[in-house]
Scaffold this active site. Structure first.
Site, short mmCIF file in Angstrom:
data_model
loop_
_atom_site.label_atom_id
_atom_site.label_comp_id
_atom_site.label_asym_id
_atom_site.label_seq_id
_atom_site.Cartn_x
_atom_site.Cartn_y
_atom_site.Cartn_z
N ASP A 133 0.84 -1.19 0.00
CA ASP A 133 0.00 0.00 0.00
C ASP A 133 0.88 1.25 0.00
O ASP A 133 1.39 1.61 1.03
CB ASP A 133 -0.97 -0.01 1.18
CG ASP A 133 -0.29 -0.39 2.51
OD1 ASP A 133 0.76 -1.05 2.51
OD2 ASP A 133 -0.85 -0.02 3.55
N GLU A 174 12.48 0.98 7.65
CA GLU A 174 11.43 0.14 7.08
C GLU A 174 11.68 -0.16 5.61
O GLU A 174 11.40 -1.25 5.12
CB GLU A 174 10.09 0.86 7.24
CG GLU A 174 8.91 0.15 6.62
CD GLU A 174 7.68 1.04 6.51
OE1 GLU A 174 6.57 0.49 6.52
OE2 GLU A 174 7.84 2.28 6.40
#
Length: 579
Positions: free
Chosen positions: A315, A513
């Site tokens: 996403d 991340e």
């Protein structure tokens, strides 16, 4: 027979029948949520829905209705801020926790030949306790006043804004924990996920109520396989084999779709989450996006595609864009996740079917083993026939809206190799062609790792971002081709990645991340939130590569790099800094 019955039951969900995002109105479906999120009290929409209520849900909603009545349904931003302060508590529901099985010097470190990498691995091992959390007793006493779903065991969080357990993140975190001999912590994380499975009927995206209606890539079986390979704990398999079957049944019951290709009907999985309203944790962003659509368009259509893309873990990405011309151009208004048959989802599911079959065989349940083994074989066959592209020499997602393969580079194209969802004769015939495809794509030539796509859209799951789990998928997929060339290439890519992460860690003292493929060690950008550090799966992937290739990887290029492990700490670090 089962597949036929499932096909008969496939229908289009009518908008009026859509369930809410979750059954907790304050956090998922209320005027309170709408007013607070649209007032933009906090720059990140996730902030508010992670607050605990000071009173029960009915009292909170009644008090908010009184506020609306007093202000003629037009409260100021200050009114809303005051209400949130009075009725919500921003204190974390989690407390720090020190896992008993954490070791300062896990044995695997001895396998790492290069001293610079060995010290890097030790530093990553030291991060685990900083990411360890457990649910506070106060939350366990009043779970209905929080969006957090309580779980029995302590766990490792990804990091940053991600303060709960996440389904697919957990795979690489658990892999890293097992490598560092934190088997009890890994076991507890798996059992937490199984608790969620039994509570909701599936494993949600994460351990928050607002994730109730969506899952993430079904990696539970793969996690349990990792745990079993490490521990040989057959009683654990015996205890939870029914959980594996329950998850398989969930995906078959809710995500199956039949589609036509070349005058044949195939049945595979897609991501599809038809629930009403915006994602609570991205409420403002989703609502604003829906306002840009044609007035005749039901906003729940785009909300469903947003949630479906979130379920994929990607996403967002051009991978889910279908423009009017049928390509992957456009923006989030072109999201059409439900009409894409994803390679990786089906590869993961084929792997889960086979793992479950293998476990049933170990447990001496031949009929159950044959049942799941047959389905695994059928799934691999469908992936080969429906998603393999003979012209490109790789697997592609399939567009069921326009009935055509989506011939674009995405790291997910290699997932069948990663999950061993390829028959051996097919692999022997086409393995070299996959390597040709990768070289032709030029996706392997970036200094900061393999980018997730080659489209620079501004979305975070596109170029130039290199995502740790996808780099893991690519490297393992290439390794699984099984040739001398592929093994050499896998090691080279692993070395590029570990060096890049080490470079970033040396400079920033953090793991991120996602990373920038164009700039080794620099964090990636794009998306709905700022850069997040920690970071669970990033640590896990580096540990995976150092565990697998640590005997040959080097942190520096030099004529005497082969002797690097014989240098003193000071000499090794000097070399690393000079490079």
């Amino acid at each position: 027979m089962r597949l036929f019955l499932l096909l008969v039951g496939l229908t289009t969900v009518i908008a009026d029948d859509l369930p809410p995002t979750c059954i907790r109105p304050v956090y998922c479906n209320s005027t309170l949520l709408h007013y607070v999120q649209m007032a933009r009290l906090y720059p990140d929409s996730k902030t508010f829905v992670d607050f605990q209520m000071r009173k029960d849900e009915n009292a909170t909603l009644s008090a908010f209705q009184e506020l609306l009545d007093r202000t003629n349904h037009n409260p100021t931003k200050e009114d809303l801020q005051e209400f949130v302060v009075d009725f919500f508590d921003e204190t974390s529901e989690l407390e720090e926790w020190k896992p008993d099985d954490h070791k300062e010097n896990p044995p695997f470190l001895a396998k790492i030949r290069d001293q610079g990498f060995r010290e890097f691995a030790k530093a990553l091992n030291d991060i685990w306790p900083t990411l360890a959390r457990r649910v506070k007793p106060s939350v366990l006493e009043k779970p209905e006043q929080s969006s957090l779903v309580p779980m029995t065991h302590g766990f490792i969080v990804p990091g940053g804004r991600f303060k709960e357990i996440y389904y697919w993140d957990a795979y690489w975190i658990i892999e890293g924990l097992l490598i560092t001999d934190m088997t009890e912590t890994a076991k507890g994380m798996i059992e937490n996920l199984i608790e969620l499975l039994y509570k909701f009927g599936h494993i949600p995206n994460g351990s928050r109520w607002y994730y109730q209606e969506r899952s993430q890539p079904p990696l539970l079986a793969a996690m349990i396989k990792l745990y079993y390979e490490k521990t040989k704990d057959i009683e654990f398999i015996r205890k939870y084999i029914s959980a594996l079957e329950k998850e398989l049944e969930y995906w078959l019951d809710t995500h199956l779709i039949a589609f036509n290709k070349d005058d044949r009907v195939y049945t595979l999985l897609r991501y599809y989450i038809p629930s009403a309203g915006p994602r609570p944790e991205s409420y403002y962003e989703d609502y604003e996006l829906a306002q840009k659509l044609d007035k005749n368009t039901d906003p729940n259509d785009i909300y469903a595609d947003l949630k479906s893309a979130a379920e994929s873990g990607w996403d967002f990405s051009t991978r889910w864009f279908i423009s009017e011309s049928g390509d992957n151009s456009g923006n989030l208004t072109n999201l059409n996740t439900k009409n894409v048959i994803p390679v990786d989802l089906n590869a993961i599911f084929a792997g889960a079917l086979q793992i479950t079959a293998n476990f049933q065989a170990i447990l001496k349940n031949p009929r159950r083993a044959a049942h799941w083994g047959y389905m695994a074989e059928q799934w691999r066959s469908s992936i080969e026939q429906a998603l393999w592209d003979e012209e490109d020499g790789v697997w592609h997602d399939y567009d069921i809206l326009n009935n055509k393969p989506r011939r674009y580079f995405y790291t997910s194209n290699l997932a069948p190799l990663w999950m061993n969802a390829v028959e051996k004769p097919f692999l022997a015939k086409h393995g070299a062609r996959v390597l040709e495809y990768l070289h032709e794509s030029q996706a392997l030539e970036y200094p900061g790792g393999v980018p997730v796509s080659l489209v620079n859209s501004g979305e975070q799951w596109d170029f130039p971002n290199a995502w740790p789990p996808e780099v893991s998928i690519v490297v393992t997929a290439i390794q699984n081709i099984g040739s001398e060339e592929s093994s050499k290439l896998a090691k080279e890519l692993a070395q590029v990645w570990v060096r890049a992460c080490k470079s970033g860690f040396t400079e920033k003292k953090q793991m991120f991340e996602k990373y920038d493929a164009l700039n080794a060690g620099k964090y990636g950008g794009g998306g709905e939130y700022t850069v997040q550090d920690g970071f669970g799966w990033s640590n896990g992937v580096v540990l995976e590569f150092l565990d697998r290739y640590g005997a040959v990887l080097t942190s520096v290029d030099s004529v005497d790099a082969s002797a690097n492990n014989g240098q003193s700490n000071e000499e090794s670090e000097t070399d690393s800094k000079e490079k």
